[in-house]
Design a protein around this motif. Sequence first.
Motif, PDB file in Angstrom:
ATOM      1  N   VAL A 226       0.812  -1.217   0.000  1.00 47.50           N
ATOM      2  CA  VAL A 226       0.000   0.000   0.000  1.00 47.50           C
ATOM      3  C   VAL A 226       0.848   1.271   0.000  1.00 47.50           C
ATOM      4  CG1 VAL A 226      -1.651   1.372   1.338  1.00 47.50           C
ATOM      5  CG2 VAL A 226      -2.074  -1.068   0.954  1.00 47.50           C
ATOM      6  N   PRO A 227       1.866   1.417   0.874  1.00 40.01           N
ATOM      7  CA  PRO A 227       2.637   2.669   0.863  1.00 40.01           C
ATOM      8  C   PRO A 227       3.284   2.983  -0.485  1.00 40.01           C
ATOM      9  CG  PRO A 227       2.977   1.527   2.929  1.00 40.01           C
ATOM     10  CD  PRO A 227       2.240   0.568   2.041  1.00 40.01           C
ATOM     11  N   PRO A 228       4.003   2.032  -1.131  1.00 41.70           N
ATOM     12  CA  PRO A 228       4.576   2.387  -2.439  1.00 41.70           C
ATOM     13  C   PRO A 228       3.531   2.623  -3.515  1.00 41.70           C
ATOM     14  CG  PRO A 228       5.045   0.084  -1.908  1.00 41.70           C
ATOM     15  CD  PRO A 228       4.500   0.710  -0.670  1.00 41.70           C
TER      16      PRO A 228
ATOM     17  N   ASN B 137      -8.764  -4.446   6.185  1.00 36.05           N
ATOM     18  CA  ASN B 137     -10.075  -3.792   6.190  1.00 36.05           C
ATOM     19  C   ASN B 137      -9.882  -2.387   6.732  1.00 36.05           C
ATOM     20  OD1 ASN B 137     -12.458  -5.935   5.715  1.00 36.05           O
ATOM     21  ND2 ASN B 137     -10.753  -6.940   6.753  1.00 36.05           N
ATOM     22  N   TYR B 138     -10.527  -1.412   6.082  1.00 30.91           N
ATOM     23  CA  TYR B 138     -10.313  -0.005   6.431  1.00 30.91           C
ATOM     24  C   TYR B 138     -11.593   0.643   6.934  1.00 30.91           C
ATOM     25  CZ  TYR B 138      -5.924  -0.488   3.872  1.00 30.91           C
ATOM     26  OH  TYR B 138      -4.679  -0.905   3.455  1.00 30.91           O
ATOM     27  N   ASN B 139     -11.413   1.643   7.799  1.00 32.47           N
ATOM     28  CA  ASN B 139     -12.493   2.564   8.140  1.00 32.47           C
ATOM     29  C   ASN B 139     -11.996   3.969   7.839  1.00 32.47           C
ATOM     30  OD1 ASN B 139     -10.761   3.219  10.242  1.00 32.47           O
ATOM     31  ND2 ASN B 139     -12.126   2.511  11.861  1.00 32.47           N
ATOM     32  N   ARG B 140     -12.747   4.964   8.230  1.00 29.14           N
ATOM     33  CA  ARG B 140     -12.358   6.334   7.895  1.00 29.14           C
ATOM     34  C   ARG B 140     -11.025   6.726   8.520  1.00 29.14           C
ATOM     35  NH1 ARG B 140     -17.508  10.267   7.088  1.00 29.14           N
ATOM     36  NH2 ARG B 140     -18.807   8.817   5.891  1.00 29.14           N
ATOM     37  N   GLY B 141     -10.801   6.274   9.754  1.00 29.03           N
ATOM     38  CA  GLY B 141      -9.555   6.629  10.419  1.00 29.03           C
ATOM     39  C   GLY B 141      -8.341   6.022   9.753  1.00 29.03           C
ATOM     40  N   SER B 142      -8.391   4.727   9.471  1.00 27.74           N
ATOM     41  CA  SER B 142      -7.228   4.074   8.872  1.00 27.74           C
ATOM     42  C   SER B 142      -7.026   4.487   7.418  1.00 27.74           C
ATOM     43  CB  SER B 142      -7.344   2.554   8.987  1.00 27.74           C
ATOM     44  OG  SER B 142      -8.545   2.087   8.404  1.00 27.74           O
ATOM     45  N   MET B 143      -8.115   4.792   6.692  1.00 28.59           N
ATOM     46  CA  MET B 143      -7.974   5.285   5.329  1.00 28.59           C
ATOM     47  C   MET B 143      -7.336   6.672   5.313  1.00 28.59           C
ATOM     48  SD  MET B 143      -8.236   4.844   2.095  1.00 28.59           S
ATOM     49  CE  MET B 143      -9.010   3.229   2.168  1.00 28.59           C
ATOM     50  N   THR B 144      -7.775   7.527   6.232  1.00 28.28           N
ATOM     51  CA  THR B 144      -7.154   8.848   6.340  1.00 28.28           C
ATOM     52  C   THR B 144      -5.667   8.714   6.634  1.00 28.28           C
ATOM     53  OG1 THR B 144      -9.222   9.854   7.110  1.00 28.28           O
ATOM     54  CG2 THR B 144      -7.178  11.025   7.619  1.00 28.28           C
ATOM     55  N   GLU B 145      -5.323   7.788   7.509  1.00 28.45           N
ATOM     56  CA  GLU B 145      -3.926   7.595   7.883  1.00 28.45           C
ATOM     57  C   GLU B 145      -3.056   7.226   6.686  1.00 28.45           C
ATOM     58  OE1 GLU B 145      -1.288   5.036  11.126  1.00 28.45           O
ATOM     59  OE2 GLU B 145      -3.310   4.372  10.606  1.00 28.45           O
ATOM     60  N   ILE B 146      -3.496   6.253   5.890  1.00 30.00           N
ATOM     61  CA  ILE B 146      -2.632   5.817   4.786  1.00 30.00           C
ATOM     62  C   ILE B 146      -2.536   6.879   3.691  1.00 30.00           C
ATOM     63  CG2 ILE B 146      -2.997   3.380   5.268  1.00 30.00           C
ATOM     64  CD1 ILE B 146      -4.854   3.268   2.817  1.00 30.00           C
ATOM     65  N   LEU B 147      -3.620   7.630   3.463  1.00 30.83           N
ATOM     66  CA  LEU B 147      -3.570   8.681   2.451  1.00 30.83           C
ATOM     67  C   LEU B 147      -2.675   9.835   2.898  1.00 30.83           C
ATOM     68  CD1 LEU B 147      -7.311   8.671   1.331  1.00 30.83           C
ATOM     69  CD2 LEU B 147      -5.340   8.016  -0.084  1.00 30.83           C
ATOM     70  N   GLU B 148      -2.802  10.231   4.143  1.00 28.39           N
ATOM     71  CA  GLU B 148      -1.965  11.320   4.638  1.00 28.39           C
ATOM     72  C   GLU B 148      -0.505  10.898   4.735  1.00 28.39           C
ATOM     73  OE1 GLU B 148      -3.782  12.735   8.230  1.00 28.39           O
ATOM     74  OE2 GLU B 148      -5.219  13.998   7.127  1.00 28.39           O
TER      75      GLU B 148
END
Length: 229
Positions: free
Chosen positions: A96-98, A176-187
Amino acid sequence: MLKVNAGCATCIFAGWVNLDHVDMSSYVQFLRNTGLSGLPEAQAELARRVQAAEQAGEKTDFRVHDVRKGWPFADGSVDFIYCGQFIEHLNPLYEVPPFLKECYRVLRPGGLIRVSTPDLDLILAAYAAGKMMDFAVEQPEPYRTARTDATRLGFLMFGSLGPSSNSEHYEGHQMNYNRGSMTEILENAGFVNVAFFAPGESQSPIFSEETQDTGISHSLYAEAQKGLP
């Protein structure tokens, strides 16, 4: 304007560059040439859009490319990226990060990425309320005929119902993602202005009018921006 549909699988968009590591060329031909009667509603809508676009002279561009291994676009050359029901299949630590860094690299300043993925919070809330059958109409027979909501919960969270998914060749969800974890990976990838929308809503008409997830009412829809210099 360059719009890229990453990890598209069968969700082909007219007017976009559609990328997947599996060759979907024959499916693109099917969408171009099929009659619309008898198709599932969502598939018929995709076919309608492809056929209308091509009648207007707009190409449906599919390219075989593994987006986990770099993107065939120059820095800042892409206006919009769509990533539908794909990111949950990537290893959250090593893929996911790369992947998101590449998305960030190729987007122009101010460009937008939209990510859809199963919503962990929505799924868990349905399970707690005994409402897992609310998703049954969109799911395959093993989901509909399961005896317990616990089984249905596992099917949605792990998404590994395909016949070729097994212990040696896993094709299910790795996160599995929620709003918090999705925000984290995008930021973490550098994106700003992360926002969430209901299906069919968006901060850009490009996403609300031209893209469509099919049979995924248990999902969240995140958008984020590459900041201006």
